[in-house]
Design an enzyme around this catalytic site. Structure first.
Site, PDB file in Angstrom:
ATOM      1  N   PRO A   1       0.810  -1.217   0.000  1.00 19.50           N
ATOM      2  CG  PRO A   1      -0.166  -1.150   2.099  1.00 19.50           C
ATOM      3  CD  PRO A   1       0.638  -2.006   1.202  1.00 19.50           C
ATOM      4  CD  GLU A   2       4.019   2.829  -3.708  1.00 15.11           C
ATOM      5  OE1 GLU A   2       4.090   3.989  -4.149  1.00 15.11           O
ATOM      6  OE2 GLU A   2       4.609   1.878  -4.218  1.00 15.11           O
TER       7      GLU A   2
END
Length: 269
Positions: free
Chosen positions: A2-3
DNA sequence: CTGACATCCTGACGGC
DNA sequence: TGCCGTCAGGATGTCA
């Protein structure tokens, strides 16, 4: 992994499903490193608190809370590599590696699941502002100043959360490709024009990914939380040896700052 | 200020 | 088929 776009998608999904509700019960697994705040303090702060708003700062999910005595606090959740924040019915089987379960007045549960345990959960009384600047809203002049005089490779600078927060390995590679900049270039050596292009490319790839994530919010938050993370079709990331989608040159992979880095040796200068 | 590197952790994947 | 070694990665810390 997850960014910024994935974190924003999750934050939005959790907001829609939980805001206005009160946390009625808190269960934390005995797993010290997951909790940056002592578990008893987390439980004390959360129990009886109302969730006013869930949003994103950098890669951190922030829940604004109103405590029973009208004081305010924030719940901070960093998903790390494999963290998931799920809104589930109590009847739904609790997945392996579930570290926190918050019961909500609406009848559902907010669950924090994280196999690899790089994720972190904490509470704070102060307003969390994150370690750096927001890539989506930083003005051009500030963006340019950020990199001035830095000899570190631009790829490493993009990953440095105390400069810009929210950019991770995937979108750093993708933004550099779209801007036509080689990842090993010194950050401080980039021209004004190149930095202008880089900022535009970064905003473009992040917003594009947020848009895609927005259409699959429920994959992140309702279901098992995994689907959707790898839906994007990347230009360079994880495409080592495959032809560049622009010029057909094989994509190269190098290591910068211990992170795999992918680029097109022809399109990026 | 830099960067190189190790650490945490476990699922996924490749090789034999 | 199945076991085992390797790798991945965000944040952090150590060390040169």
């Amino acid at each position: 992994m997850p960014e910024l776009p994935e974190v924003e998608t999750v934050a939005n999904g959790v907001h829609e499903r939980t805001h206005g509700q009160t946390i009625t019960d808190v269960h934390l697994r005995d797993n010290p490193q997951t909790f940056k705040t002592p578990p008893t303090e987390i439980a004390n702060t959360l129990t009886g608190s109302r969730i006013d708003r869930v949003h994103r700062v950098g890669k951190t999910i922030v829940a604004d809370l109103t405590l029973p005595k009208k004081k305010t606090a924030q719940l901070l959740v960093h998903l790390g590599m494999t963290g998931r924040l799920l809104v589930s019915t109590p009847e739904t089987e609790v997945p392996p590696h579930t570290h926190a379960i918050l019961s909500l007045s609406g009848g559902k549960e907010l669950r924090f699941v994280d196999a690899r345990r790089f994720g972190r959960l904490s509470v704070t009384r102060e307003s969390y502002t994150g370690p750096g600047r927001e890539p989506l809203t930083i003005p051009l002049e500030d963006f340019i100043t950020l990199f001035r005089g830095r000899k570190t490779p631009i790829k490493a600078a993009l990953l440095n959360q105390s400069l810009l927060h929210g950019v991770g390995n995937i979108y750093a590679d993708e933004a550099l490709f779209h801007a036509g900049i080689k990842p090993r270039r010194h950050a401080g050596g980039l021209t004004r024009d190149e930095l202008t292009r880089l900022r535009a490319a970064l905003i473009k790839v992040l917003k594009h990914a947020i848009k895609l994530g927005g259409s699959s919010v429920s994959d992140y938050v309702d279901a098992d939380g995994v689907a959707g993370f790898f839906q994007l079709h990347h230009r360079v990331y994880s495409r080592t040896g495959e032809p560049c989608r622009t010029c057909s040159t094989p994509i190269e992979r190098i290591v910068i700052g211990g992170r795999s880095t992918h680029f097109c040796p022809t399109c990026q200068r």
